[in-house]
Design a protein around this motif. Sequence first.
Motif, mmCIF file in Angstrom:
data_model
loop_
_atom_site.group_PDB
_atom_site.id
_atom_site.type_symbol
_atom_site.label_atom_id
_atom_site.label_comp_id
_atom_site.label_asym_id
_atom_site.label_seq_id
_atom_site.Cartn_x
_atom_site.Cartn_y
_atom_site.Cartn_z
ATOM 1 N N ASN A 218 0.794 -1.182 -0.065
ATOM 2 C CA ASN A 218 -0.062 0.102 0.047
ATOM 3 C C ASN A 218 0.871 1.226 0.024
ATOM 4 O O ASN A 218 0.243 2.362 0.189
ATOM 5 C CB ASN A 218 -0.959 0.046 1.363
ATOM 6 C CG ASN A 218 -1.766 -1.225 1.540
ATOM 7 O OD1 ASN A 218 -2.432 -1.529 0.120
ATOM 8 N ND2 ASN A 218 -2.052 -1.927 2.366
ATOM 9 N N LEU A 219 2.066 1.002 -0.088
ATOM 10 C CA LEU A 219 3.081 2.290 0.072
ATOM 11 C C LEU A 219 3.563 2.642 -1.322
ATOM 12 O O LEU A 219 4.342 1.733 -1.947
ATOM 13 C CB LEU A 219 4.197 1.886 1.107
ATOM 14 C CG LEU A 219 5.107 3.125 1.631
ATOM 15 C CD1 LEU A 219 4.043 4.004 2.392
ATOM 16 C CD2 LEU A 219 5.987 2.385 2.628
ATOM 17 N N SER A 220 3.632 3.720 -1.701
ATOM 18 C CA SER A 220 4.187 4.391 -3.124
ATOM 19 C C SER A 220 5.478 4.922 -2.771
ATOM 20 O O SER A 220 5.719 5.230 -1.729
ATOM 21 C CB SER A 220 3.117 5.057 -3.618
ATOM 22 O OG SER A 220 1.982 4.669 -3.936
ATOM 23 N N LEU A 221 6.222 5.051 -3.619
ATOM 24 C CA LEU A 221 7.372 5.828 -3.814
ATOM 25 C C LEU A 221 7.442 7.036 -4.861
ATOM 26 O O LEU A 221 6.991 6.690 -5.916
ATOM 27 C CB LEU A 221 8.485 4.861 -4.203
ATOM 28 C CG LEU A 221 10.013 5.310 -4.524
ATOM 29 C CD1 LEU A 221 10.602 5.535 -3.054
ATOM 30 C CD2 LEU A 221 10.795 4.348 -5.306
ATOM 31 N N VAL A 222 7.994 8.017 -4.397
ATOM 32 C CA VAL A 222 8.206 9.227 -5.235
ATOM 33 C C VAL A 222 9.652 9.501 -5.442
ATOM 34 O O VAL A 222 10.429 9.563 -4.211
ATOM 35 C CB VAL A 222 7.321 10.460 -5.006
ATOM 36 C CG1 VAL A 222 7.696 11.096 -3.833
ATOM 37 C CG2 VAL A 222 7.430 11.344 -6.001
ATOM 38 N N ILE A 223 10.428 9.640 -6.418
ATOM 39 C CA ILE A 223 11.714 9.994 -6.577
ATOM 40 C C ILE A 223 11.893 11.515 -7.002
ATOM 41 O O ILE A 223 11.310 11.803 -8.240
ATOM 42 C CB ILE A 223 12.555 9.079 -7.580
ATOM 43 C CG1 ILE A 223 12.454 7.654 -7.132
ATOM 44 C CG2 ILE A 223 14.197 9.458 -7.762
ATOM 45 C CD1 ILE A 223 12.606 6.485 -8.254
ATOM 46 N N ASP A 224 12.616 12.218 -6.293
ATOM 47 C CA ASP A 224 12.818 13.614 -6.719
ATOM 48 C C ASP A 224 11.300 14.366 -6.973
ATOM 49 O O ASP A 224 11.197 15.026 -7.793
ATOM 50 C CB ASP A 224 13.549 13.884 -8.050
ATOM 51 C CG ASP A 224 15.055 13.678 -7.740
ATOM 52 O OD1 ASP A 224 15.523 13.590 -6.465
ATOM 53 O OD2 ASP A 224 16.006 13.654 -8.634
ATOM 54 N N ALA A 225 10.510 14.336 -5.938
ATOM 55 C CA ALA A 225 9.570 14.919 -5.640
ATOM 56 C C ALA A 225 9.463 16.698 -6.292
ATOM 57 O O ALA A 225 10.412 17.055 -5.667
ATOM 58 C CB ALA A 225 8.775 14.955 -4.435
ATOM 59 N N GLY A 226 8.569 17.211 -6.852
ATOM 60 C CA GLY A 226 8.612 18.592 -7.346
ATOM 61 C C GLY A 226 9.564 18.848 -8.379
ATOM 62 O O GLY A 226 9.897 20.039 -8.472
ATOM 63 N N THR A 227 10.231 17.964 -9.063
ATOM 64 C CA THR A 227 11.369 18.385 -10.246
ATOM 65 C C THR A 227 10.890 17.701 -11.313
ATOM 66 O O THR A 227 9.773 17.007 -11.525
ATOM 67 C CB THR A 227 12.526 17.593 -9.857
ATOM 68 O OG1 THR A 227 12.395 16.343 -10.207
ATOM 69 C CG2 THR A 227 13.107 18.036 -8.548
ATOM 70 N N PRO A 228 11.137 18.406 -12.556
ATOM 71 C CA PRO A 228 10.721 17.722 -13.749
ATOM 72 C C PRO A 228 10.917 16.286 -13.993
ATOM 73 O O PRO A 228 10.324 15.742 -14.886
ATOM 74 C CB PRO A 228 11.708 18.588 -14.897
ATOM 75 C CG PRO A 228 11.912 19.838 -14.119
ATOM 76 C CD PRO A 228 12.097 19.527 -12.929
ATOM 77 N N GLU A 229 11.956 15.603 -13.369
ATOM 78 C CA GLU A 229 12.299 14.328 -13.468
ATOM 79 C C GLU A 229 11.463 13.635 -12.391
ATOM 80 O O GLU A 229 11.629 12.152 -12.582
ATOM 81 C CB GLU A 229 13.814 13.941 -13.192
ATOM 82 C CG GLU A 229 14.746 14.686 -14.172
ATOM 83 C CD GLU A 229 14.922 16.105 -13.970
ATOM 84 O OE1 GLU A 229 15.213 16.779 -14.941
ATOM 85 O OE2 GLU A 229 14.700 16.662 -12.666
ATOM 86 N N GLN A 230 10.430 13.983 -11.775
ATOM 87 C CA GLN A 230 9.844 13.402 -10.628
ATOM 88 C C GLN A 230 9.262 11.961 -11.086
ATOM 89 O O GLN A 230 8.361 11.953 -12.316
ATOM 90 C CB GLN A 230 8.724 14.298 -10.093
ATOM 91 C CG GLN A 230 7.834 13.439 -9.054
ATOM 92 C CD GLN A 230 6.621 14.335 -8.538
ATOM 93 O OE1 GLN A 230 6.852 15.401 -7.967
ATOM 94 N NE2 GLN A 230 5.658 13.910 -8.812
ATOM 95 N N LEU A 231 9.307 10.971 -10.461
ATOM 96 C CA LEU A 231 8.867 9.700 -10.971
ATOM 97 C C LEU A 231 7.911 9.167 -9.604
ATOM 98 O O LEU A 231 8.692 8.985 -8.571
ATOM 99 C CB LEU A 231 10.066 8.551 -11.291
ATOM 100 C CG LEU A 231 9.469 7.240 -11.731
ATOM 101 C CD1 LEU A 231 8.546 7.193 -13.073
ATOM 102 C CD2 LEU A 231 10.577 6.494 -11.760
#
Length: 132
Positions: A103-116
């Motif tokens: 139930n847990l998601s991951l966000v890489i580099d939140a708030g940047t154009p490369e956010q995933l």
Amino acid sequence: MTDPHFESGAFAAQQALRTVVENGADEAALSTLAHSEVLVPAAADAEGPAPKALTLPVFEQEDGTELVPVFTTQERMEQALPRMHRHRSVQLGALAHGWPSDNLSLVIDAGTPEQLALTAHGVKALLDREEG
């Protein structure tokens, strides 16, 4: 003082993020990400030696989604989370291999154009690349 090895690895991770965001699940980019070191924000009151277990910071979104943010550089972490100045470094693939919840998601580099942003299934399917 910045570590040149970490900085070059962060640049490679950011390039891989850009590739995945723009082109989808590119195997070379996903492999680069899985082998990259990322920064996991740590509580400001954490003092003394680093604990043996990694404590993941979980943020709940307005829609109820729970996510863990990780970052490729300290600058990106502080831009997204200005009050966070401490972190732990971990290989993204190792983090994915031990992902604690469906139930847990991951966000890489939140708030940047490369956010995933990845669901728990995406974390395991795309980034869990144990060397065999």
